[in-house]
Motif scaffolding. Structure first.
Motif, PDB file in Angstrom:
ATOM      1  N   VAL A 284       0.636  -1.564  -0.125  1.00  0.00           N
ATOM      2  CA  VAL A 284      -0.263  -0.484  -0.355  1.00  0.00           C
ATOM      3  C   VAL A 284       0.837   1.181  -0.075  1.00  0.00           C
ATOM      4  O   VAL A 284       0.488   2.321  -0.844  1.00  0.00           O
ATOM      5  N   LEU A 285       1.689   0.623   0.924  1.00  0.00           N
ATOM      6  CA  LEU A 285       2.946   2.179   0.504  1.00  0.00           C
ATOM      7  C   LEU A 285       3.318   2.233  -0.013  1.00  0.00           C
ATOM      8  O   LEU A 285       3.670   3.928  -0.790  1.00  0.00           O
ATOM      9  N   PHE A 286       4.303   1.809  -1.240  1.00  0.00           N
ATOM     10  CA  PHE A 286       4.920   2.094  -2.269  1.00  0.00           C
ATOM     11  C   PHE A 286       4.747   1.214  -3.792  1.00  0.00           C
ATOM     12  O   PHE A 286       5.927   1.921  -4.274  1.00  0.00           O
ATOM     13  N   ASP A 287       3.472   0.282  -3.668  1.00  0.00           N
ATOM     14  CA  ASP A 287       3.012   0.176  -4.999  1.00  0.00           C
ATOM     15  C   ASP A 287       3.163   1.177  -5.866  1.00  0.00           C
ATOM     16  O   ASP A 287       1.557   2.835  -5.094  1.00  0.00           O
ATOM     17  N   THR A 288       2.827   1.630  -6.922  1.00  0.00           N
ATOM     18  CA  THR A 288       2.584   2.718  -7.362  1.00  0.00           C
ATOM     19  C   THR A 288       1.157   3.046  -8.398  1.00  0.00           C
ATOM     20  O   THR A 288       0.641   3.484  -8.029  1.00  0.00           O
TER      21      THR A 288
END
Length: 224
Positions: free
Chosen positions: A203-207
């Motif tokens: 959730v935090l890092f997937d574009t």
């Protein structure tokens, strides 16, 4: 590239926290260069993220935090010379608190026209304060606009802070009304438990996730 973009944003936070020390040690030109570098990181992290398609929720949160910290630190520095600016620091802290509360409760915290207008006024008021702080260094360059600000510094200082404080109060009331209305209508019930580590990292890092879900409240992203 994503790591580099996030590094730039985190570097801006660190540089901002160091800024008060720089302010007390170095001359005005060194301070100006240091602040310019901070502003450049603000431009380049967003530009690079969009250009190379590496936006992320983490980057968005970090960018918002960096912007807010930078604004409050600058205001605190100016308020150290002109105490009237503490009113703006208080309002900015209240607005930040409202946004955090809304995000965790599940309400949306989108920027409004009033909020953007307030930011312009806040920027202008801060610039006035900075110019007047460095008046002895700046008057040597004989720039008409700067000279005009310095000549009318008392009126500009008080009036800009009062007008900006009024806009800050309006934003506080507007955001509060919007958030209370939304929470009452939806009556969200959250269990304040974060998602598991693997899901949270996604959730935090997937574009692609971020671009598809960026309008969701922060709680929808992070909490179960």
């Amino acid at each position: 590239m994503k790591k580099f973009v996030n590094f730039l944003t985190l570097l801006r936070i660190i540089a901002t926290l160091v800024l008060p020390i720089i302010w007390h040690i170095f001359d005005s030109w060194t301070i100006l260069i240091f602040v310019s570098i901070i502003l450049l990181t603000d431009f380049f992290d967003g530009f690079l993220a969009r250009t190379f398609h590496v936006q992320s929720l983490f980057g968005s949160i970090a960018d918002s935090v960096a912007d807010k910290i930078f604004g409050i630190v600058l205001l605190l520095i100016v308020a150290g010379i002109f105490p009237i600016y503490y009113s703006l620091v208080i309002f900015e802290a209240i607005i930040a608190g409202i946004n955090i509360y809304a995000a965790l409760r599940g309400a949306t915290t989108k920027s409004t026209f009033l909020g953007k207008f307030k930011m312009w006024l806040l920027g202008i008021s801060t610039v006035f304060g900075l110019v007047i702080m460095f008046e002895h260094s700046l008057t040597t360059y004989d720039v008409p606009l700067i000279n005009s600000i310095i000549e009318n510094k008392d009126v500009l200082l008080v009036s800009s802070v009062l007008i900006t404080s009024g806009s800050e109060l309006m934003v506080v009331l507007d955001y509060s009304r919007h958030i209370i209305k939304e929470l009452r209508s939806e009556k969200p019930k959250f269990k304040y438990r974060f998602k598991d580590d693997e899901r949270l990292m996604y959730v935090l890092f997937d574009t692609d996730y971020f671009l598809s879900h960026k309008d969701l409240p922060l709680s929808k992203h992070l909490l179960k």
